[in-house]
Write an enzyme that holds these catalytic residues in place. Structure first.
Site, PDB file in Angstrom:
ATOM      1  N   HIS A 171      48.139 -25.934  96.604  1.00 30.48           N
ATOM      2  CA  HIS A 171      47.452 -26.224  97.870  1.00 30.48           C
ATOM      3  C   HIS A 171      46.785 -27.597  97.884  1.00 30.48           C
ATOM      4  CE1 HIS A 171      46.974 -21.704  99.156  1.00 30.48           C
ATOM      5  NE2 HIS A 171      48.200 -22.018  98.761  1.00 30.48           N
ATOM      6  N   ASP A 175      54.718 -24.543  95.568  1.00 33.81           N
ATOM      7  CA  ASP A 175      54.269 -23.443  96.434  1.00 33.81           C
ATOM      8  C   ASP A 175      54.822 -23.620  97.843  1.00 33.81           C
ATOM      9  OD1 ASP A 175      52.916 -21.194  97.289  1.00 33.81           O
ATOM     10  OD2 ASP A 175      50.984 -22.194  97.481  1.00 33.81           O
ATOM     11  N   GLU A 226      53.841 -17.384 104.967  1.00 35.96           N
ATOM     12  CA  GLU A 226      53.111 -16.700 103.903  1.00 35.96           C
ATOM     13  C   GLU A 226      51.695 -17.265 103.765  1.00 35.96           C
ATOM     14  OE1 GLU A 226      51.521 -16.022  99.875  1.00 35.96           O
ATOM     15  OE2 GLU A 226      51.998 -17.923 100.833  1.00 35.96           O
ATOM     16  N   GLU A 227      51.552 -18.584 103.947  1.00 38.57           N
ATOM     17  CA  GLU A 227      50.297 -19.235 103.596  1.00 38.57           C
ATOM     18  C   GLU A 227      49.127 -18.874 104.504  1.00 38.57           C
ATOM     19  OE1 GLU A 227      49.680 -20.505 100.974  1.00 38.57           O
ATOM     20  OE2 GLU A 227      51.433 -21.479 100.122  1.00 38.57           O
ATOM     21  N   HIS A 281      58.841 -18.244  99.685  1.00 39.41           N
ATOM     22  CA  HIS A 281      58.403 -18.528 101.068  1.00 39.41           C
ATOM     23  C   HIS A 281      58.622 -19.989 101.423  1.00 39.41           C
ATOM     24  CE1 HIS A 281      54.411 -20.434 100.290  1.00 39.41           C
ATOM     25  NE2 HIS A 281      54.244 -19.528  99.334  1.00 39.41           N
ATOM     26  N   ASP A 306      56.775 -16.728  93.494  1.00 35.81           N
ATOM     27  CA  ASP A 306      55.748 -17.472  94.231  1.00 35.81           C
ATOM     28  C   ASP A 306      54.494 -17.685  93.385  1.00 35.81           C
ATOM     29  OD1 ASP A 306      54.243 -18.734  96.203  1.00 35.81           O
ATOM     30  OD2 ASP A 306      53.639 -16.862  97.159  1.00 35.81           O
TER      31      ASP A 306
END
Length: 494
Positions: free
Chosen positions: A436, A302, A336-337, A290, A364
């Protein structure tokens, strides 16, 4: 004269067709061991993915959906894939556009506080958080460690700031269960603020979902409904523990300011690039990562690493002049997030032709070393992958784990539609140190591990794209109610 002149022309056409077929066969040696080894070894020596990751992270930066960075990433990745000779399509997707504003927290009162002393806490708004007034709010903190405790203390919640002080289990992560540890802790980020809002809380805080106690915060989405968007923030491990200790002494008051905004949905795209197949070109083997990331850092793990690994599949095959039987499709998913709209939009567009998707692969779970594959195939089909395991074994990635349900992000809706899903089986023991956070940057990606990711993906894609035997459809699509419910829940996760 006319009749006699036709034969040389027909002979020439036949010769050209034969030459074309011979060329196609030469460029598509199939999934034999020698071809698999060439794909594997070429990818293991290929610096292309690492170079593209540096471009993506250093030149574009953070890529939260709706942002200028996300738009720039679409352009950069699409242009690069065109340079490789792939057929590139931009699939329109409407995405959420959430932006963070001011975010501060200060402990302004607690038992034993010296005169004039306050203490700053480190926090960041969660995606989908509501806002405080510009001047912030001041409220007492209630600390809970489970949903059961929250329910038991419901009478104390109204008007207060609820802190979910639930630690991430790093011991579990160190023993190969990082995903499970994350799922247990992230439940409080997803559902906690909503439950607190329903009980009348003025705000919610969630202890950082990760194992790195370096006073950094882990953002992510929270499932607050439109009509109950209370302020919600992630707080560092250290500050969560501090508030919990102070709360044991007596009442603790926090001054909290969060001013995020939810703007109108923005226009964006999934980037789709096809490396067209030969005799089974209408069938698709999809490889992906992603493209969006959270806004605190550059999303190297990520999921920049997943995107560039997928790009590396086409670059590897281009270098070898290999054309697969089935079309290999690279997809760089958007959103996606904090919404998953790219994956769902793709599924909506292709659901009626899902049977033409032979398999789908997403990377991912970070850039830790891959040791093999996780495969969403039937028990009967698992034996078909022995040649692939043999090809991956020399690079230390021959492990194979068959499961009923694999996908938990962009591929989840496709899996529910019947498409078998695959992903690398990765050492993710330290992934949630960066996930994140402000620390998810290019320097955290080991170049050798990234080459291994690209090699596992490229070898698997080549094998799938040239298989003679059908592998069947996903177990989700075969009517297992419990599995379907699990997969649908996974499709809505993260």
């Amino acid at each position: 004269m006319i009749r006699s002149s036709r034969f040389p022309v027909l002979t020439l056409v036949a010769a050209l067709v034969a030459a074309s077929l011979n060329s196609a066969q030469a460029a598509a040696p199939g999934a034999d061991p020698a071809a698999l080894a060439k794909v594997r070894d070429t990818a293991l020596q290929n610096e292309y993915p690492y170079q593209r990751l540096e471009d993506l992270t250093d030149l574009v930066g953070p890529r939260l959906s709706g942002s200028a960075g996300a738009a720039a990433a679409v352009t950069q990745v699409a242009d690069e894939l065109r340079k490789l000779g792939a057929k590139v399509t931009l699939q329109p997707v409407k995405v959420p556009h959430w932006v963070r504003g001011v975010e501060t927290g200060t402990i302004v009162d607690y038992k034993g506080r010296p005169n004039g002393v306050t203490q700053r806490v480190v926090l960041t708004a969660l995606g989908g958080s509501g806002a405080t007034p510009a001047a912030g709010i001041k409220a007492e903190v209630i600390v809970v460690r489970s949903f059961e405790e929250l329910k038991a203390r419901a009478a104390e919640v109204k008007g207060r700031i609820v802190l979910f002080d639930v630690p991430f289990d790093q011991n579990m992560a160190d023993r190969g269960l990082a995903g499970t540890a994350y799922g247990q802790a992230v439940a409080f980020r997803g559902a906690g603020p909503r439950m607190a809002a329903e009980m009348g809380a003025s705000a919610a805080l969630v202890r950082a979902v990760g194992g790195a106690a370096y006073r950094i915060v882990h953002t992510g989405a929270t499932n607050l409904p439109e009509n109950a968007r209370i302020p919600a923030a992630a707080i560092t491990i250290e500050d969560s523990m501090l508030l919990a200790r102070l709360a044991k002494r007596g009442p603790v008051t926090l001054h909290l300011t969060l001013t995020p905004q939810t703007l109108p949905d923005a226009d964006s795209f999934n980037v789709i690039a096809d490396w067209t197949g030969t005799d089974k070109a209408d069938e698709i083997v999809l490889v992906s990562g992603h493209l969006d990331s959270w806004d605190l850092a550059t999303g190297a793990n990520d999921d920049g690493s997943g995107v560039v690994s997928a790009m590396g599949v086409i670059d590897t095959l281009r270098k070898l002049d290999y054309r697969p039987r089935r079309t290999i499709r690279v997809v760089a998913w958007m959103n996606e997030e904090n919404g998953g709209r790219g994956g769902r939009g793709y599924n909506d567009a292709y659901k009626s032709s899902a049977e033409k998707h032979f398999a789908a692969y997403e990377d991912d779970n970070g850039s830790g070393r891959p040791f093999g594959l996780r495969a969403g195939v039937s028990i009967a089909s698992a034996k078909l992958f022995a040649p692939l395991q043999a090809a991956l074994y020399p690079m230390g990635a021959g492990a194979f784990r068959r499961e009923d349900v694999i996908a938990s992000g962009d591929l989840a809706a496709l899996e529910v539609s019947g498409v078998p899903s695959f992903e690398p089986w990765i050492d993710s023991s330290d992934y949630f140190n960066y996930h994140h956070t402000t620390a998810d940057t290019f320097d955290k990606v080991n170049p050798e591990n990234l080459r291994r990711h690209a090699a596992v993906m490229a070898t698997t894609a080549w094998f799938l794209a040239n298989m003679d035997e059908p592998i069947g459809r996903s177990n989700v699509a075969q009517g297992n109610g419990a599995t379907s419910a699990r997969a649908q829940a996974a499709a809505n996760a993260k």
